[in-house]
Design an enzyme around this catalytic site. Structure first.
Site, PDB file in Angstrom:
ATOM      1  N   LYS A 258       7.359  -0.726   1.006  1.00 12.81           N
ATOM      2  CA  LYS A 258       7.536  -0.726   2.133  1.00 12.81           C
ATOM      3  C   LYS A 258       9.297  -1.353   3.035  1.00 12.81           C
ATOM      4  O   LYS A 258       9.076  -2.195   3.074  1.00 12.81           O
ATOM      5  CB  LYS A 258       6.261  -0.072   3.144  1.00 12.81           C
ATOM      6  CG  LYS A 258       5.605   0.556   2.497  1.00 12.81           C
ATOM      7  CD  LYS A 258       5.741   1.939   3.018  1.00 12.81           C
ATOM      8  CE  LYS A 258       4.429   2.628   3.502  1.00 12.81           C
ATOM      9  NZ  LYS A 258       4.507   3.443   2.362  1.00 12.81           N
ATOM     10  N   GLN A 318      -6.244  -3.914  -4.917  1.00  9.21           N
ATOM     11  CA  GLN A 318      -5.375  -2.753  -5.012  1.00  9.21           C
ATOM     12  C   GLN A 318      -4.367  -2.984  -5.731  1.00  9.21           C
ATOM     13  O   GLN A 318      -4.135  -4.252  -5.554  1.00  9.21           O
ATOM     14  CB  GLN A 318      -5.201  -2.183  -3.655  1.00  9.21           C
ATOM     15  CG  GLN A 318      -4.530  -3.185  -2.313  1.00  9.21           C
ATOM     16  CD  GLN A 318      -4.789  -2.651  -1.195  1.00  9.21           C
ATOM     17  OE1 GLN A 318      -5.107  -1.903  -0.945  1.00  9.21           O
ATOM     18  NE2 GLN A 318      -3.347  -3.161  -0.951  1.00  9.21           N
ATOM     19  N   ASP A 353       2.711   3.682  -2.478  1.00  6.38           N
ATOM     20  CA  ASP A 353       3.319   2.140  -2.839  1.00  6.38           C
ATOM     21  C   ASP A 353       1.615   1.214  -3.483  1.00  6.38           C
ATOM     22  O   ASP A 353       1.938   0.610  -3.880  1.00  6.38           O
ATOM     23  CB  ASP A 353       3.959   1.160  -1.782  1.00  6.38           C
ATOM     24  CG  ASP A 353       3.124   1.198  -0.585  1.00  6.38           C
ATOM     25  OD1 ASP A 353       2.024   2.482   0.140  1.00  6.38           O
ATOM     26  OD2 ASP A 353       3.533   0.607  -0.348  1.00  6.38           O
ATOM     27  N   ASP A 389     -10.078  -8.252   2.120  1.00  4.01           N
ATOM     28  CA  ASP A 389      -8.990  -6.714   2.085  1.00  4.01           C
ATOM     29  C   ASP A 389      -9.967  -5.642   2.395  1.00  4.01           C
ATOM     30  O   ASP A 389      -9.860  -5.488   1.623  1.00  4.01           O
ATOM     31  CB  ASP A 389      -7.738  -7.058   1.930  1.00  4.01           C
ATOM     32  CG  ASP A 389      -6.386  -5.815   2.548  1.00  4.01           C
ATOM     33  OD1 ASP A 389      -6.254  -5.832   3.996  1.00  4.01           O
ATOM     34  OD2 ASP A 389      -6.403  -4.575   2.313  1.00  4.01           O
ATOM     35  N   ASN A 390      -9.866  -5.356   3.879  1.00  4.82           N
ATOM     36  CA  ASN A 390     -10.864  -4.119   3.305  1.00  4.82           C
ATOM     37  C   ASN A 390     -11.820  -3.586   2.535  1.00  4.82           C
ATOM     38  O   ASN A 390     -12.277  -2.825   1.708  1.00  4.82           O
ATOM     39  CB  ASN A 390      -9.796  -2.775   3.111  1.00  4.82           C
ATOM     40  CG  ASN A 390      -8.810  -2.292   4.232  1.00  4.82           C
ATOM     41  OD1 ASN A 390      -9.220  -1.961   5.691  1.00  4.82           O
ATOM     42  ND2 ASN A 390      -7.444  -1.439   3.752  1.00  4.82           N
ATOM     43  N   GLU A 418     -12.683  -7.533   6.663  1.00  2.84           N
ATOM     44  CA  GLU A 418     -11.704  -7.492   7.005  1.00  2.84           C
ATOM     45  C   GLU A 418     -11.962  -6.027   7.038  1.00  2.84           C
ATOM     46  O   GLU A 418     -11.611  -5.217   6.794  1.00  2.84           O
ATOM     47  CB  GLU A 418     -10.586  -7.986   6.666  1.00  2.84           C
ATOM     48  CG  GLU A 418      -9.114  -7.393   7.290  1.00  2.84           C
ATOM     49  CD  GLU A 418      -8.487  -5.677   7.202  1.00  2.84           C
ATOM     50  OE1 GLU A 418      -7.528  -5.082   7.773  1.00  2.84           O
ATOM     51  OE2 GLU A 418      -8.910  -5.374   6.354  1.00  2.84           O
ATOM     52  N   LYS A 535       4.759  -8.300   7.780  1.00  2.00           N
ATOM     53  CA  LYS A 535       4.118  -7.911   7.509  1.00  2.00           C
ATOM     54  C   LYS A 535       5.985  -7.379   5.966  1.00  2.00           C
ATOM     55  O   LYS A 535       4.646  -7.392   4.856  1.00  2.00           O
ATOM     56  CB  LYS A 535       3.178  -6.648   7.180  1.00  2.00           C
ATOM     57  CG  LYS A 535       1.514  -7.256   7.555  1.00  2.00           C
ATOM     58  CD  LYS A 535       0.963  -6.434   7.275  1.00  2.00           C
ATOM     59  CE  LYS A 535       0.482  -5.203   6.503  1.00  2.00           C
ATOM     60  NZ  LYS A 535      -0.206  -3.930   6.822  1.00  2.00           N
ATOM     61  N   TYR A 536       6.258  -7.240   6.764  1.00  2.00           N
ATOM     62  CA  TYR A 536       7.396  -6.116   6.643  1.00  2.00           C
ATOM     63  C   TYR A 536       8.878  -6.718   5.975  1.00  2.00           C
ATOM     64  O   TYR A 536       9.693  -6.032   6.077  1.00  2.00           O
ATOM     65  CB  TYR A 536       7.619  -4.993   6.309  1.00  2.00           C
ATOM     66  CG  TYR A 536       6.428  -3.550   6.973  1.00  2.00           C
ATOM     67  CD1 TYR A 536       5.547  -3.664   5.813  1.00  2.00           C
ATOM     68  CD2 TYR A 536       5.404  -4.205   7.823  1.00  2.00           C
ATOM     69  CE1 TYR A 536       4.694  -3.151   5.510  1.00  2.00           C
ATOM     70  CE2 TYR A 536       4.422  -3.567   7.842  1.00  2.00           C
ATOM     71  CZ  TYR A 536       3.685  -2.686   6.975  1.00  2.00           C
ATOM     72  OH  TYR A 536       2.386  -2.357   7.341  1.00  2.00           O
TER      73      TYR A 536
END
Lengths: 681, 681
Positions: A258, A318, A353, A389-390, A418, A535-536
């Site tokens: 990304k 992930q 991604d 995360d998640n 989170e 983040k990017y």
């Protein structure tokens, strides 16, 4: 004819609190946080009962096997048969407790006999009956108690009624008799459990930062590294935070990477999202070469520890398409009919991604093992805090197992969930072992919303199973009310977070500077996300100049450290205010407010926040003085720990006024004016 | 490395209702009374779930083993993950139910694929993935379902997306897939139980009378007998009662026998209290010679049954000093040091005419057996209803065992607990199996008290574990508000009892005549007890002449019989009234109000009672029309079933006025004015 074996107990023990789902999960506490046990206990008839809560520290507690410890329970509401007693766990681990009760035949006999003596209708038979009762108990009791019981029995047989008429002697023999009475016939409630964690599980201040953005030096800006983070630890400690949380530090995939603002195609210099984990340099146990080495992480954890800080890493289970597991363990991923791996989707959106791990895979056992190994890998390198995360997109039994396995080997490991999702799911993550969870605080802005939400969080069942961690913003979330908002809005939000919730966190420099520009959507409107998010892309921050929240954060963290009241959740009480722009609440220390003026850290803390960042608001607060530990008939002082002013108030009502340009809130330490001061004006 | 065996289910099933104490006791229902099951059900991620409640009638149900019956649960609050479904038990006995849930992979795949098709981003791979899913399920499913799944899979593989885009076809294949999906991976909640009893367990009208007082003929009054009761059954049936309850019919002891008004020394002609059970003629299985014979009891039970009535006897497990058990089973009593048997005491009071049984005796097993034999003795002679005297002074486990043993042999046996004690104890008696219990209604007089108390009784947990039986007075209790009160006070109390509570009872002729004279205490003041109580002397009643409540009772019982709404407890709703002397409430039938005007028995019933027996009260009631099943935009009629008048009302507010000299209450049947009547004036 069927019937129970030995005579079943006459005693009923019901509705024992605290408990979660009938005792299937432990209730949550930290060391030093009291457990107030309640139970409905009764029997048929009118006999007196003796009720205790019996508790047991963790089996492997360092100080040797202490065994069960009894605390007598008190009848707090005889009409409702409700009993209570408390204990305060002192060691980390799983504590057990159960309510036990038995008929107190001795007290029952003493009561009846005394009433007869008072009415003049007693007979020698009544004293003989008591003698017989005590003789019988002496058969059951330990040697020393048996001797005492026999001596009293002999006196009764000789006509000496002292034991009945003298309260002190009577209560003494009642106490001696309990061991035998309990042996003869005690009922037990279910054994319940308390998961006791270190204090930081409840009380913590998080500072999140992207290592690649930390470096702010001149002349040439360059991307930061883990060594830069090490260099900044002193600064973060000086701000008063105690957990430094880094987003994933692993290699980042290049497939479908990304670009800025979460756009499709990344350019050759775009660093990618740290959550697209895995590349040629490795996966979840590797360090991104641009950030440094494994040794740097070890040193960072150790340096943080030396300053009293915890390093928190991110567990994002992930993979990017470039993660080594994609080739090594295709069985951990879901495959499409054409043999390709299924990427993440939320139709019609595609997240090419990211490959989710397939927890419904036939190979789930090896997958679970691998993920535990990842977590232990970092724990063995000194990491005792993980932000997950998640977690709500992976099975609950997996987390229950993983957290238990890690904490078994590394006691005191903290897991922050989170999950911004439905209440039942967030509760469940707490039940299966997550130490803390993110909250809806981020979107709760009105007084009514804040009062309702935090009243729920501070009360059972929530307070027993879910520990809130309040964040005004995150790298993912810039809520609408902070878009294009003044710095005063950030200030009031962080005061709320830091005083309503014992755990809170801020998203580093971006928050300190009050960044307010959201991503604008091509179709119009905005997304609840920061433009130019770290983040990017790599960001360069200049915190040295200009207005920042740094002084406020430093003050807040200092006050939080000093005032034990702010270390608690369940002592939260809201007070009235006749202006909806003013919210007023207080907390007291677990041990209750101190009456010793030399112990200001145990004072009640009273907070008034102006919810309007744009203008001065004033109004009359109406205080529940009992909740503050203040004698309503005597004056008391409130000292603003943010400003320094002290006021002397009398009675429950007082006028307050807050100008957001000067300060967002009063954070008062409350002290009763001492008798001596009061009587010698 | 330890971990769970097969992959644990991703699904969580929590907070299933109704349940009592985590399922340790069955919830109470009668035949035809719905069980609305609720559950919080969710999984990680965003997959669609399929949730059912699976229920099973009693194992020994007459109509063969039906096995488990599924009812699909509906998501009633997706944000709270709450699901609901109901079933209505049709047979007496213990029904089981459990919530089961599985991931609906077919619906999940259809949703995602349809969203992609709608957005034009689908691929042939999506249809192939669906084909693979259905093929896999066909392996698990029964033959017929497997064929259907394979046919659809083949269509998908051939590129036919009908199953995705056509809702009817899609839902059909989703339904077919459930058997296989469930087989592949279903989660189950705890198995919970419902104790289903005959309708009279919930809805009953009790008439209590002392057989020795029943005879009212001339010229010479004489004591009544069981044969006199048989002769009066027609009269009681005509009054509309369905349970005739007699105090103990056994021989009465003469030792320490009580005289009139519960005074110490009985004269030679005083008959004594029927609760001082046992004499030379026998104990708990004998009949007092003055009342008749065992055959008379058998005939009485049979004659009552022929009229649709139940005969209720009293179980008072205690003995007079003359009871045969005193000599035959001294081990069942507590002994004093001098060898004498311990009589009942409440120091300084002595009750020397009563020996309690000692449930803490070492011989408790033979005692339990003997008491079960007593109960079965009467059950075998046709008695299916027992009023149990002071159950709260005997152990709960004893009752749990006794009631289960009796109901095992004589299904439908009803036990009414005579316990006026603390709430936890009264709840517990319901939990261990008592069908009904006496209530605090006797002392609840103000609107606020009645609303609070009956709101609690009509809601879970109370409504699931305790069935109220409301009595305005009993032989033991003449509450202060009925002492020296006008007959209108008795009238309003019995209307409240008969309409608020599905079960109620009256203390026979004494109540019909409105006897109001209490026992006056020597030290001044009164006891809450009738003077010249039938407990201690023979009374002769003349119900033929003068004002009695007989016409009102007859009307009330007729209305109760006709209106199914009054057979329910949990549909009770209170409505507003702007005068505290007026109480307003409604009930609807379990099956909901009927819209069919030819079915007036299923109408909503709306009751307004004047709580002031001394004067007319009027006021505006404010109705929750939704609770009444009335369309707020259309007129409706209310027909007073006590008076006959019909009014047409519109909207939620109406004025009512009640003159206690004319009638104590309105008992309205509510009917929507039909469309046709409305449109053709």
């Amino acid at each position: 004819m069927t019937r129970p074996g030995p005579a079943p107990s006459r005693i009923v023990i019901q509705d024992v609190s605290p408990q979660i789902e009938g005792g299937r999960h432990p209730v949550k506490r930290v060391v030093g946080e009291p457990v107030l046990v309640g139970a409905t206990v009764f029997a048929d008839g009118h006999d007196r009962l003796h009720v205790v809560v019996s508790h047991h520290p963790p089996r492997a507690a360092g100080s040797g096997a202490k065994g069960w410890i009894d605390v007598a329970m008190t009848s707090v509401n005889p009409g409702l048969d409700r009993w209570e007693a408390g204990f305060t766990p002192a060691t980390v681990g799983i504590h057990r407790f159960e309510v036990q009760a038995w008929i107190d035949h001795v007290a029952t006999w003493r009561d009846a006999t005394r009433r007869k003596i008072d009415a003049g209708v007693d007979t020698p038979g009544d004293l003989l009956a008591g003698a017989g009762l005590l003789e019988g108990l002496a058969e059951l009791g330990p040697k020393r108690e048996a001797r005492a019981l026999r001596a009293v029995a002999a006196a009764l047989a000789g006509g000496d009624a002292t034991i009945v008429t003298d309260d002190e002697a009577g209560r003494a023999i009642e106490a001696v008799a309990q061991i035998a009475l309990r042996r003869s016939d005690a009922a037990s409630g279910d054994t319940l459990t308390v998961a006791v964690e270190r204090e930081r599980a409840l009380f913590s201040s998080w500072y999140e930062l992207f290592p690649r953005s930390t470096w702010t030096g001149s002349p040439e800006p360059r991307a930061g590294t883990l060594r830069d983070v090490i260099d900044h630890l002193d600064e973060i400690a000086a701000l008063g935070f105690d957990i430094v949380y880094l987003p994933p530090v692993h290699p980042i995939g290049s497939a479908f990477r990304k670009g800025p603002d979460n756009t499709g195609g990344a350019g050759p210099d775009d660093p990618g999202s740290p959550w697209a984990i895995g590349g040629p340099a490795g996966g979840h146990t590797a360090v991104h070469p641009d950030l440094g080495t494994l040794d740097d992480v070890v040193e960072l954890a150790a340096s943080a520890g030396a300053l009293g800080l915890d390093l928190a890493l991110d567990l994002a289970f992930q993979c990017s398409p470039d993660h080594p597991w994609v080739a090594e363990h295709p069985e951990w991923f879901r495959h499409r009919p054409d043999g390709s791996i299924q990427y993440a989707e939320n139709p019609p959106k595609k997240y090419q991604d990211i490959y989710p791990l397939d927890f419904e895979s036939a190979a789930w056992r090896t997958l679970w093992d691998a993920l535990l190994e990842v977590t232990l890998f970092w724990a063995e390198r000194g990491v005792r805090v993980f932000r997950v995360d998640n977690p709500h997109t992976k099975p609950f039994p997996f987390w229950e197992w993983l957290i238990a396995e890690v904490q078994k080997r590394h006691a005191g490991t903290i897991f922050l969930a989170e999950a911004f999702t439905r209440p039942a799911v967030m509760r469940r993550l707490g039940q299966v072992g997550f130490t803390q969870g993110y909250t809806y605080f981020t979107w709760r802005t009105s007084k009514q919303e804040l009062v309702e939400y935090f009243s729920e969080l501070a009360s059972p069942p929530s307070a027993d199973e879910f520990r809130p961690n309040a964040w005004p913003t995150t790298p993912d979330i810039l809520p609408e009310h902070l878009q294009h908002a003044p710095l005063e809005a950030f200030a009031l939000r962080v005061v709320l977070a830091a005083t309503l919730s014992p755990s809170y966190g801020v998203f580093g420099p971006s928050f300190e500077l009050g960044e307010t520009v959201p991503v604008h959507l091509p179709e119009g409107g905005t997304r609840e996300e920061l433009a130019r998010s770290e983040k990017y892309e790599v960001r360069h921050w200049d915190l040295a100049d200009g207005r920042t929240l740094r002084p406020l954060l430093t003050e807040l963290n200092r006050i939080r450290g000093e005032q034990l009241a702010l270390h608690t959740l369940r002592t939260l009480r809201f007070h009235g205010a006749d202006n909806d722009a003013l919210i007023c609440f207080s907390k007291t220390a677990h041990t209750g407010p101190s009456s010793d003026p030399s112990d200001p850290g145990r004072a009640s803390v009273l907070v008034v926040v102006n919810l309007d960042p744009h203008g001065t608001q004033g109004g009359v607060v109406d205080l529940d003085l009992w909740a503050l530990g203040v004698d309503p008939d005597r004056p008391y002082t409130v000292t603003d720990l943010l400003g320094g002013d002290t006021y002397t108030w009398s009675g429950s009502r007082a006028y307050v006024e807050l100008d957001p340009g000067r300060r967002p809130a009063h954070v008062f330490r409350v002290a009763q004016v001492s008798e001596s001061r009061e009587t010698s004006p």
